[in-house]
Design a protein around this motif. Structure first.
Motif, short mmCIF file in Angstrom:
data_model
loop_
_atom_site.label_atom_id
_atom_site.label_comp_id
_atom_site.label_asym_id
_atom_site.label_seq_id
_atom_site.Cartn_x
_atom_site.Cartn_y
_atom_site.Cartn_z
N PRO A 168 0.83 -1.19 -0.01
CA PRO A 168 -0.17 -0.04 -0.11
C PRO A 168 0.90 1.26 0.13
CG PRO A 168 -0.27 -1.51 1.77
CD PRO A 168 1.00 -1.90 1.31
N VAL A 176 -2.48 5.08 3.06
CA VAL A 176 -3.06 3.68 3.41
C VAL A 176 -2.49 3.32 4.49
CG1 VAL A 176 -3.77 1.57 2.90
CG2 VAL A 176 -3.67 3.31 0.80
N LEU A 213 -5.32 7.56 -0.98
CA LEU A 213 -6.31 6.47 -0.11
C LEU A 213 -7.68 6.46 -0.93
CD1 LEU A 213 -7.00 4.65 2.42
CD2 LEU A 213 -7.88 6.65 3.60
#
Length: 479
Positions: A99, A103, A441
């Motif tokens: 990620p 995140v 995100l």
């Protein structure tokens, strides 16, 4: 007996781990000490709390974070997952193994978002000095409220140093570097590779910063990327336009001279030369002085300062494991403070330190280092009620990750691993890392039918980046 007061310095992943450890005991019905955490940034997250500023922040303080735009995890999230709060629990579904920064910050924040631990943190507050009073065996911690320009002091029974050690850059000298006319800074001040497009870039160093900033620069269109190593090359199969050369010897304007006699011209230089253990708020008898290694001298079980066992360090070692190691350390420190674990006498601690240091001296390479750190974490968890997890499987993930990078340094982030905690296989991100230019995100969690980059590639008739040829699926070992 008076209730203990505990000072936590720093509210990054290590400081949050300490707060979470105490909260866990309180939730189980135990009375915990009074805990106060000090964080000089306006929010917690430490390195994962991105700030566009570099050098000096809005309060005139040295910027703590080395985070930059478009940083994606350079190791599988399955190797850093909390044992008592999984990625599946936080996001409600499997996500990819690598990620981006926002995140991971959301994950760190998420496990304590519904608790009151943030109330224990004094943000925008810099610790100026810690003094130990031997006669009363207490500490005075002097802090400055950066917003209100107020300096105050408070007394504490114990101090947990959770500031990490990747904030004070090591800046070596190179002959003629003052003549270099291009952009020049340390990786600590690097904030994004976009400005390196069409630039000839030199990265001085051969570790993770050089590796990641190098591929970021390549991804963002640098004309060339050269990495200079001191002891040995990273040795990946670099794409055309990336290379490694031995030690830089000197600069003459834009020309860099290397120890093998070769020269190159550069527009930008980034020093990926590491960081210093530096604790300006501690007197020398309490301050750890160490190189960046996996078992610093002077710390019993990697956390207790031998010179004063009421001072603790979290995350002070070089790291293969990260978030879950900080948890293991925080749970053990909490138990020492609360009397749930017994601290051996000074001689026994010294013997333990010597034993583990000898084991550290026998570490012969990356595989040995990963296994050493796994055994270190196992030793801590076995002394607490932190959930044990399959450390051997995490070691296997780390070693497989190393092999992935050897196969293709540009596509290893596209491969999924299986969670050690839940057994679920990571999702494949909707866009390959090399083509994904949005690290938000919102974008990461979206499921677009066709990405903007894919549309541009298709519309321009450009060849797509080949899919990884070895994506792990059902054959991946389960937890």
């Amino acid at each position: 007996m008076a209730r203990q007061r505990i000072a936590i310095i720093g509210a990054g992943p290590s400081g949050i781990a300490a707060l979470r450890a105490f909260e866990s005991a309180e939730r189980a019905g135990e009375e915990i000490p009074e805990v106060v955490a000090y964080e000089k940034q306006d929010d917690w997250g430490g390195q994962w709390n991105y700030d566009w500023r570099s050098g000096i922040d809005q309060y005139g303080e040295p910027v703590h974070s080395s985070m930059y735009r478009n940083l994606w995890s350079n190791g599988p999230k399955e190797a850093l997952e909390f044992a008592e709060y999984t990625f599946d629990e936080h996001f409600g579904r499997p996500i990819s193994s690598y990620p981006p920064r926002e995140v991971l910050w959301d994950y760190i924040d998420g496990r304590v978002r519904t608790t009151n631990v943030k109330d224990k943190v004094r943000f925008s507050t810099a610790v100026r000095w810690v003094e130990h009073h031997e006669d009363r065996d207490i500490f005075t911690v002097t802090v400055e409220d950066l917003k209100n320009h107020r300096t105050t002091s408070s007394e504490f029974d114990r101090v947990i140093v959770a500031t990490g050690h990747f904030s004070f850059p090591h800046v070596p000298e190179f002959q003629g570097i003052e003549t270099f006319p291009g952009t020049l800074h340390h990786a600590h001040d690097f904030r994004g590779a976009e400005k390196l497009a069409d630039q000839r870039v030199l990265l001085i160093g051969a570790s993770y910063s050089a590796e990641d900033i190098g591929v970021q620069a390549f991804k963002m269109g640098a004309r060339s990327v050269t990495m200079s190593y001191r002891s040995g090359p990273m040795g990946y199969d670099w794409p055309e336009g990336m290379e490694e050369l031995p030690l830089l010897e000197r600069f003459e304007g834009t020309t860099a001279h290397f120890s093998n006699g070769e020269t190159r011209e550069f527009d930008a230089v980034i020093l990926c030369t590491g960081y210093l253990h530096k604790y300006p708020f501690l007197p020398s008898d309490l301050a750890l002085q160490s190189g960046n290694n996996i078992y610093p001298e002077g710390l019993y079980r990697g956390v207790v300062w031998q010179g004063n066992p009421k001072v603790y360090y979290l995350g002070a070692q070089d790291q293969w494991f990260t978030f879950n190691m900080f948890d293991a350390q925080a749970w053990y420190v909490r138990d020492l403070i609360m009397g749930r674990a017994e601290l051996p006498a000074v001689a026994e601690r010294a013997e333990h330190l010597q034993d583990w240091h000898q084991r550290f001296q026998g570490v012969g390479g990356d595989a040995d280092a990963v296994r050493f750190q796994a055994e270190y974490i196992r030793d801590l968890i076995e002394a607490t009620d932190y959930p044990m997890f399959d450390l051997d499987e995490v070691v296997r993930i780390f070693l497989a990750w190393k092999e992935d990078k050897k196969k293709n340094i540009l596509t290893y982030r596209d491969k999924p691993y299986r969670s050690v905690m839940t057994g679920s296989l990571a999702a494949e991100h909707h866009t390959t890392w090399l083509q994904e230019l949005d690290d938000s995100l919102e974008r990461y969690l979206s499921t677009p039918e066709e990405t903007d980059v894919e549309k541009a590639v298709r519309g321009a008739g450009m060849p797509e980046v080949p899919a990884p040829d070895d994506v792990r699926g059902e054959e991946t070992p389960t937890a």
